[in-house]
Every structure is written in C-alpha cells, then in structure tokens.
Design an enzyme around this catalytic site. Structure first.
Site, PDB file in Angstrom:
ATOM      1  N   ARG A   1       0.509   3.748  -3.232  1.00  0.00           N
ATOM      2  CA  ARG A   1      -0.165   5.025  -2.977  1.00  0.00           C
ATOM      3  C   ARG A   1       0.848   6.159  -2.790  1.00  0.00           C
ATOM      4  NH1 ARG A   1      -5.764   3.606   0.256  1.00  0.00           N
ATOM      5  NH2 ARG A   1      -5.594   1.358   0.088  1.00  0.00           N
TER       6      ARG A   1
ATOM      7  N   GLU B   1       0.831  -1.206   0.000  1.00  0.00           N
ATOM      8  CA  GLU B   1       0.000   0.000   0.000  1.00  0.00           C
ATOM      9  C   GLU B   1       0.869   1.260   0.000  1.00  0.00           C
ATOM     10  OE1 GLU B   1      -3.200  -0.177  -0.334  1.00  0.00           O
ATOM     11  OE2 GLU B   1      -3.733  -2.198   0.333  1.00  0.00           O
TER      12      GLU B   1
ATOM     13  N   THR C   1      -1.062   0.745 -10.163  1.00  0.00           N
ATOM     14  CA  THR C   1      -2.344   0.145  -9.781  1.00  0.00           C
ATOM     15  C   THR C   1      -3.168   1.060  -8.882  1.00  0.00           C
ATOM     16  OG1 THR C   1      -3.359  -1.947  -9.107  1.00  0.00           O
ATOM     17  CG2 THR C   1      -1.551  -1.123  -7.744  1.00  0.00           C
TER      18      THR C   1
END
Ligand SMILES: *[C@@H]1O[C@H](CO)[C@@H](O)[C@H](O)[C@H]1NC(C)=O
Ligand SMILES: *[C@@H]1O[C@H](CO)[C@@H](O)[C@H](O)[C@H]1NC(C)=O
Ligand SMILES: *[C@@H]1O[C@H](CO)[C@@H](O)[C@H](O)[C@H]1NC(C)=O
Length: 585
Positions: A177, A173, A568
């Site tokens: 991000r 993550e 993604t």
C-alpha cells in the site's frame, strides 16, 4: 497494528473451519415447487419468457447454447466489441471517489484508517499515522485528474508526514500500500518527494530480511528500524507476504541504482525455488529460520494468492527477460490445473478449491480438498488471461481479443480457465444486494445428491441463517478482486459485456455501501437489502476498486497493459529492461 486492516487477517479463523454443515446453509433463492398450470401462472410464464428474451438481447444474461455467434471460439467472449472512453460512466466513478475522499479529508485527513459512519480516523500508532490512506489513494487522484485533491494530498505529505513511528507495521501491507503507492506516484509525476519517501521507508524496513534464511519477518518497527516477529506465530512467515514485495523493492533499486533492495527480495524467490513444493504449489506458511515450507494449507486465497500473481508480474515487469519466473509461473499454473480446479456440482461453474493438510504420513493422503473460495481468489481469472496473452502467446503481437492461433496450448488453457473463473466470481454477485460475499463454499457432488432439488446454485454462504446475526463470510468490504479481473478481461477482449458487468457491480455498491453524508462503508450481509453496515472504509476502496472501475471506462491508452504491471494493491509500475545481471538461480 490493528488486525482488521490486514488482508490476510482471517487465516486463523478460516483454518479452524472444516467440514460443511448442511443444516446451517441458508439458501436465499426461492424454490419453484408449483405443479398446477393456472391461467395466472401461464401469464407469468409468458412475461418471464419475454423478459429473458429482452435480457438476452441486451446481453444482460447469457444462454450458453445460444452464444455461438462470436468468431473466435473456443477462446470465449460474447458481447459486442467496443473501445475508447465511456465518459458518462467514467465520470460517475470519479464522483464516487470524490464522495469518498472529501468525507475522509473533512473528518480524518492524515489518519491511516477511516471510519465513515462515526466520522473518525484512527492510526496504527498512538503517536500518529504513516500516511496509509493518503499514499494509497494519491495515484488514483492523479489518474482521475483531481488536481485540487492531489495538491492538498501532496502538501500534507511534504509538510506533515513521517515514517519515524516507534510501532510495528505489517511488512506486506506496508509494502503493497505505502511503498507501492509512493513508487507509482513517483513514476507518474517524477516528483522526487515521493522517491525520497519511498527510499526512507524501504531503508527503515530492510532489517526484516536479517533472518537466518533471508525470508523477511512479518513486521517492521519503522521508528526503531528493526524487524519484528509475528507475535502470534513466532518464526513463521506467510508465503504470499514474503513473495509480494518484489515488484516494489525491485523497482526502487531500478530507479535509485542501489541494488540492495532488489538483492534482498530476489533472495526470497531463490529460497522458494529451492524449497520442495507439492505440485509446484506453495503451502501458506514458511519457517523464517530454515526457509522451508510448513505442512499447511495450499490455496489461492489469503496468504497464498499474490505469490502466483507476482510470479507472472515479475516476469512481465522486467520486460520478459527473467525466464526463471516464467518457468516457476508455468509450473505453478500446471499445479493449479491439476490439483485445485474443480467444477461446481450443480451448475458446473469452475472454482478453485483449497488443500488442507491431514498430517497423514501416507503421501497419497496428505491433503483433503475443501471447496471454499475467498473473494480474494477472484484476482486469478484476470491474471490467467494476462498470462495467456504474454507467457502463453506464440509471438509478441496478440490481437484484442487473441485469436486461437496466437496462443500456445497452455495459453489457450489459461485463457479459458481465466474466463470461467471470472464467470464464477460474477455469479457470486447473485445475492440480494448484487454484492459478492467475502467467502463462498461450493456443494460437493454428494451434498447435491443428498439434497436433490433444494440445491439450486453451486455455492452458498456457510453458516448463514435468515434472521440470525450475519456470519463473517457474508460481508462485502469494498474489495476489488472481481472488478480487477473484469477490467483486465475488458482490456484484453474489448468485450463490452465486461463494462456492463462492472457497471452493475458499481450500481450495487452505490445502492448499498454509499453513505449519504459522505464515504462508503462495508456491508455485513450481502443477502440482506437492509443490511447493517460496518464503520470502515478500507484504503483499497480508493486505491484498487475505484481505480479499476475508473480504468474500465477510461480510454485504453491510459495505463496500457503492455507498458505497466499493477502491484497487488493496483499501483501501476512501469515495465523496464533491467540494467543488472538477470536472475540466475
Ligand atoms: C492520526 O495521525 C495523523 C497524522 O499523524 C494525525 O494528524 C491525527 O491526528 C491522528 N489521528 C488520531 C485519531 O490519533
Ligand atoms: C507484430 O506486428 C508488427 C506490426 O503490426 C509486425 O510488423 C510484426 O511482424 C509482428 N510480429 C510478429 C512476430 O508477428
Ligand atoms: C522490451 O524489450 C523490447 C525488445 O525485446 C524492446 O523493444 C522494448 O523497448 C523493451 N521495453 C522496455 C520498456 O524496456
């Protein structure tokens, strides 16, 4: 790190589920049982017929046997072709972004996560945040031309932000991000602040790769700069999490000239290449010590999804020079077609099923099929179409939409499958709110036979009961995957029907997720127009869902697909030709 923010958090619960409790199934659709023709029914029938004709006329519904007008079948498309910006709709998406961001900025600026109903922020570390929300959202602001918001976000990053937090952060993550967000905004602005931040973050994360195999540990303590094992699954690595770091780490090496990041993530891919894979598909867990796959589920949903996405995108990122990724992608898509694609038992929608390990010694019976599809899988339709126009094209010039003669036979296959999978994902929006659930199950042929006419759709929300507390699967948490595929399909076809679908989904979000006082929240039950909301506005709402919707209505020259790959988390990174030896394993 708070589990609720993790894309793959639900795997334990999901893994525990198997078998389908037919009695638990809630069927929201009404069943027409009337037999007598009353004048009133004849009149209603007439009205319905007119409505269908009108809907068809305006391309709001499709009637398959009538839809043969397009010139480029069997590569399917339907609507009229369009291009250029749709200013009004684009600006409505920008307004939604501002409505979200201004609430966050007022209530919780700088916090990692935002709870819009209680007007609070929260952080993964008690010592303060790492800019999770700000960094995930900043490139969207920049693309939308929101100068004031952008300047304030940059100021916050330059004066108040640090990664020096003694806390464990999820490797995957944080990469997609935060590292992805920083690299994307660096590319767009060439502002060195972001590259310095990105390098600092990656350096703090590098110790995750110090394992016997070279597979990364699932967490990094950014303050102590060390890798940390998953406390719940010691020694295990989720496959998608280890194989969805490559676009980011490779691009960082490319722009810094320091090969270390690239070498680490390329090693991961070489481990995967060497490990034995059933039908070239990947089980969702690996062993960090041996580098081998564990006997575990095979799926395109959580913990599997972005492995396949990044095979294609690694090939595209380096300007189609690294053939190893093309070969791995081709082989994997063959496996998907051979083993995971299934047709809906009632209406014939195409879906991707999952393979659950039986732990049987008999190689023929090693897996059973589960007809479950996560919303997360909805990335695949667009991804397959993107693959068809690149890996599956006969020459570099593919028209918009591609003509049959331009694609190879696997290109045509993938285009068609991608198109069908998007139709399925759009069908899962056929709920009371027009929002799609987190997870759907599809009936098996036996169930359809057993239940006869009671089954009207291909899929259902497992365990949902009218009036009962909504099941986990029934929620919509502002996820992007369907609009991501719709955006890609629009860019590759120019078919305005995709804009219509995207707009319809956006209107449902406006109606059911928007909070008057500011921000947007998840909906707990997509089949209830009075559903309770969850006090959470995920960062991917700003970085992905709104960015893809924005780009759907923006001019095609903004972030063209042949010059960019989206990570993604929807952070666009440029295509480049690598100035290092090509991957060779
Ligand atoms: C979260 O972290 C940010 C940035 O360090 C800080 O400004 C904010 O006060 C923190 N919020 C909470 C609720 O601790
Ligand atoms: C691609 O398109 C360009 C310009 O339209 C043309 O000159 C070139 O020959 C085409 N290449 C192929 C391989 O078709
Ligand atoms: C990609 O490769 C082609 C030639 O194969 C070249 O013309 C083009 O400039 C390259 N693109 C980038 C971004 O490096």
């Amino acid at each position: 790190m708070e589990e609720s923010a993790l894309r793959h958090r639900r795997a334990e619960e999901e893994d525990a589920m198997n078998g389908i409790q037919v009695d638990d199934v809630y069927r929201p659709r009404k069943h027409l049982k009337g037999k007598i023709l009353t004048p009133r029914r004849i009149f209603l029938g007439f009205v319905a017929l007119i409505s269908v004709a009108l809907l068809y006329q305006y391309e709001l519904i499709r009637i398959p046997f009538l839809s043969s007008t397009s010139t480029w079948r069997p590569l399917p498309t339907r609507g009229k072709s369009t291009s250029g910006v749709d200013t009004e709709k684009r600006d409505a998406i920008v307004a939604a972004f501002k409505h979200s961001w201004s609430a966050y900025e007022k209530d919780a600026m700088g916090a990692d996560e935002y709870h819009p109903i209680t007007h609070r922020g929260s952080n993964f570390s008690s010592r303060g945040g790492i800019g999770y929300m700000v960094i995930d959202a900043i490139d969207t602001m920049y693309l939308m031309g929101l100068k004031d918001e952008y300047n304030r976000a940059r100021d916050w990053l330059s004066s108040r932000h640090t990664f020096d937090r003694d806390e464990n952060f999820n490797t995957f993550e944080t990469t997609i991000r935060v590292l992805g967000g920083l690299l994307s905004i660096f590319h767009l602005t060439k502002d060195n602040l972001y590259l310095e931040k990105a390098t600092d973050l990656a350096d703090r994360m590098l110790p995750i790769f110090d394992t016997p195999s070279g597979l990364p540990l699932s967490m990094a303590n950014l303050g102590l700069q060390k890798g940390v094992d998953d406390p719940y699954r010691a020694g295990l690595v989720s496959t998608a999490e280890a194989t969805t770091l490559q676009l980011e780490f490779r691009y960082l090496s490319h722009v810094t000239g320091n090969d270390i990041y690239w070498d680490k993530v390329e090693k991961v891919m070489s481990i995967i290449k060497k490990s034995e894979k059933p039908w070239n598909l990947v089980p969702i867990y690996m062993n960090a010590n041996t580098g081998l796959f564990l006997d575990s589920e095979i799926r395109l949903g959580s913990r599997g999804d972005s492995y396949y996405e990044y095979l294609l995108k690694q090939y595209l990122q380096t300007n189609q020079t690294e053939h190893v990724y093309r070969e791995m992608y081709d082989a994997a898509m063959q496996g998907v077609h051979d083993k995971l694609l299934v047709k809906g038992a009632k209406n014939g929608l195409t879906l991707t099923a999952e393979l659950l390990p039986t732990h049987s010694r008999d190689p023929q019976n090693k897996y059973t099929l589960s007809r479950k599809q996560d919303h997360l899988v909805c990335f695949l339709g667009g991804s397959l179409m993107l693959g068809a126009t690149t890996v599956g094209s006969r020459n570099p010039n593919v028209s918009r939409p591609p003509r049959e003669s331009q694609l190879t036979s696997t290109g045509k296959r993938d285009w068609k499958t991608g198109y069908e999978l998007i139709e399925t994902c759009v069908d899962t929006h056929n709920t009371a709110t027009g929002l799609s659930p987190e997870i759907v199950y599809f009936y098996s042929p036996e169930e359809v036979q057993r239940q006869g006419d009671e089954v009207t759709a291909d899929w259902y929300i497992k365990g949902a009961r009218r009036g009962a507390w909504p099941v986990y699967d029934a929620r919509y948490i502002l996820r992007p995957e369907t609009v991501e595929s719709i955006f890609l399909a629009y860019r590759m076809t120019g078919d305005m029907r995709y804009r219509k679908i995207g707009w319809k989904i956006f209107k449902s979000i406006e109606k059911y997720c928007r909070l008057e006082e500011g921000g947007y929240a998840s909906v707990l039950n997509v089949d209830d127009t009075h559903s309770q909301k969850d006090d959470k506005m995920e960062t991917f709402w700003l970085s992905e869902t709104l960015k893809y919707l924005y780009l759907l209505f923006e001019d095609e020259s903004v972030i063209p697909l042949d010059e960019y790959v989206f990570n993604t988390e929807a952070h666009p990174l440029p295509v480049f030709t690598p100035n290092r030896p090509l991957a060779n394993f």
